[in-house]
Design a protein around this motif. Structure first.
Motif, short mmCIF file in Angstrom:
data_model
loop_
_atom_site.label_atom_id
_atom_site.label_comp_id
_atom_site.label_asym_id
_atom_site.label_seq_id
_atom_site.Cartn_x
_atom_site.Cartn_y
_atom_site.Cartn_z
N PHE A 67 0.81 -1.21 0.00
CA PHE A 67 0.00 0.00 0.00
C PHE A 67 0.85 1.27 0.00
N PHE A 68 2.13 1.16 0.38
CA PHE A 68 2.94 2.38 0.34
C PHE A 68 3.14 2.89 -1.08
N ILE A 69 2.94 2.03 -2.07
CA ILE A 69 2.98 2.48 -3.47
C ILE A 69 1.80 3.41 -3.74
N VAL A 70 0.62 3.02 -3.31
CA VAL A 70 -0.58 3.84 -3.50
C VAL A 70 -0.46 5.15 -2.74
N TYR A 123 -0.58 9.00 -4.23
CA TYR A 123 -1.53 9.99 -3.72
C TYR A 123 -0.82 11.26 -3.28
N GLU A 124 0.34 11.12 -2.68
CA GLU A 124 1.11 12.31 -2.28
C GLU A 124 1.44 13.18 -3.49
N LEU A 125 1.79 12.55 -4.60
CA LEU A 125 2.10 13.31 -5.81
C LEU A 125 0.85 13.97 -6.38
N VAL A 126 -0.26 13.22 -6.40
CA VAL A 126 -1.50 13.75 -6.97
C VAL A 126 -2.04 14.91 -6.14
#
Length: 498
Positions: free
Chosen positions: A214-217, A221-224
């Motif tokens: 989940f750290f990929i997701v 999200y941080e970038l978005v």
């Protein structure tokens, strides 16, 4: 052979062995496997994603393999999931347009930083080169982020600039992922396809072998969400949508205490099925999880999912040594529902209380009454339960509560008669989600009416043919006349005529 030869190689019947090259090769392997042992997160203990063992998979292969969407490396490129691979590019395009300050290069660079950490989450060797692995992480991460509603708040804040793009890519709803099909075919037909698609995706996203960390997701999200004021945590939207997929199961977790830290989507489901850890103020005997754990020695041997360790006796407050029958034989299993009923035990559905919520595993036994939470069964229940068991058996740090529950239930309902007895009490419910559900509920309400059942019995047993009906009518007339005559006789005795 001299020392130099011993260091650099030797001749034998098999051939020449170069010791120095073997040392270098094994050192590289050691370094690789040391890297796999690095912690995944400062707040979480390591959680490996295993493949289900072959002898378990053979029991029900479809319970462990995706129908329509592949997530992660284990089923990447499978023929059955090629259709959705094309749609993932649309999700990636949508993510890129949500934040125009970030380019594709920025996303790939972040995936590259996390690539080795992500590889270390899988127990199997990943036969993918670095470029293919990075692309997979980015596409699958964007799919999960968008399909599970992780970008809903970001989208709403930028709706004016990107709504047309979103409509071309997909239609979001509370149930998860659904394509926009208004221009394709009839509305009724497309709605059926959409429901099938959502169910299939929900089936695939809870498979143990179909996960990415989940750290990929979270990183995507941080970038978005960079630059968006008061952007909510990504876990909020995703967990909320997973709750919808689990809506038929009782949950002790409420909106205020939704999970914030988890490894992957199946881990979230497992958290929702954990028994509540509340003090037993009523001194009721909670069957799960403590008492069920004493049967895990049998459960582990039965399931054969991982090496058996008989250490449950030390952690349980109950001692197996004291559980003997009168004959001296040790108790090692539960009896059937029918047998307990014959012994006077009552089975009752545990009613759900919003003020005191419980999970599926919160079973109580008190004063001869066993209260079991309602278990709703549909076409995907078996898949979810099998993968939750596999998760527990491959990651023992998360406990054995669900495995214990399944072992308990499988022994309690080992015959069809037992399932029927629980179903009659509303404990087990066979659920099919369709338009006919309203009709089903109406029929059930009609059935629950005692008057309706009594009238039906009377009709079937006394009015099924004209002669029986005539006889029943005559008997009813005689009965009424007798009652009237008796009443008048009593009145005449109490108040004789003057």
């Amino acid at each position: 052979m001299d020392d130099k030869a011993a260091h650099h190689g030797r001749n034998d019947a098999v051939g020449v062995v170069c010791i120095s090259e073997l040392v270098s090769s094994m050192t590289r392997e050691l370094d690789y496997y040391w890297s796999l042992g690095e912690p995944l997160d400062d707040q979480l203990s390591p959680c490996m994603l295993y493949k289900v063992q072959q002898h378990i998979r053979e029991v029900d292969r479809l319970a462990y393999e995706p129908f329509v969407v592949s997530v992660g490396p284990y089923h990447h490129g499978a023929t059955a999931v090629q259709d959705i691979e094309k749609r993932k590019w649309g999700y990636l395009d949508f993510v890129l347009k949500l934040n125009c300050t970030k380019s594709l290069l920025d996303y790939l660079n972040e995936m590259d930083v996390l690539a080795q950490k992500a590889r270390s989450c899988y127990s199997e060797d990943i036969v993918m080169d670095n470029e293919e692995f990075l692309q997979m992480l980015l596409l699958d991460g964007c799919f999960l982020l968008v399909a599970l509603g992780g970008t809903t708040k970001i989208f709403e804040s930028k709706q004016e600039s990107s709504s047309s793009t979103v409509e071309e890519i997909h239609g979001e709803n509370e149930g998860g992922c659904q394509e926009n099909t208004e221009s394709k075919g009839s509305e009724q037909g497309q709605d059926q396809v959409g429901q099938w698609f959502i169910k299939s995706v929900n089936h695939d996203l809870v498979l143990l072998e179909n996960q990415i960390p989940f750290f990929i997701v979270k990183k995507l999200y941080e970038l978005v969400s960079e630059g968006v004021m008061a952007a909510p945590p990504v876990e909020d939207g995703i967990v909320k949508n997973l709750e919808i997929a689990l809506r038929f199961y009782p949950k002790a977790i409420q909106e205020t205490n939704r999970p914030k830290h988890f490894h992957h989507l199946l881990h979230v489901c497992h958290i929702y099925f954990k028994p509540s850890k509340k003090p037993d103020e009523d001194h009721h005997y909670h069957v799960a999880p403590q008492y069920l754990k004493k049967f895990l020695s049998f459960g582990r041997k039965y399931l054969k999912l991982r090496p058996y360790r008989d250490d449950m006796e030390q952690s349980s407050s109950f001692k197996l040594e004291s559980d003997y029958l009168e004959s001296g034989q040790q108790l090692n299993r539960w009896r059937r529902v029918a047998q307990y009923l014959q012994a006077g035990v009552k089975f009752k559905k545990r009613e759900y209380d919003n003020l005191d919520p419980h999970s599926l595993l919160d079973i109580k036994f008190s004063n001869g009454v066993m209260e079991l939470p309602c278990l709703v069964i549909d076409e995907h229940t078996g898949t979810l339960f099998r993968n939750l068991i596999a998760f527990e058996q491959t990651c023992p740090q998360f406990g054995d509560d669900f495995t214990a529950y399944i072992v308990f239930l499988s022994q309690l309902t080992s015959m069809p008669e037992d399932v029927t007895l629980l179903a009659c009490r509303g404990i087990v419910v066979h659920h099919l989600e369709a338009d006919e559900m309203a009709l089903c509920q109406t029929l059930e309400a009609h059935y629950q009416s005692r008057l309706n059942r009594w009238m039906a019995w009377l009709w079937l047993n006394h009015f099924s043919n004209p002669w029986l009906g005539l006889a029943a009518f005559a008997a009813a007339v005689v009965l009424v006349c007798t009652v009237v005559q008796t009443v008048f006789s009593i009145l005449a005795y109490i108040k004789p005529p003057t």
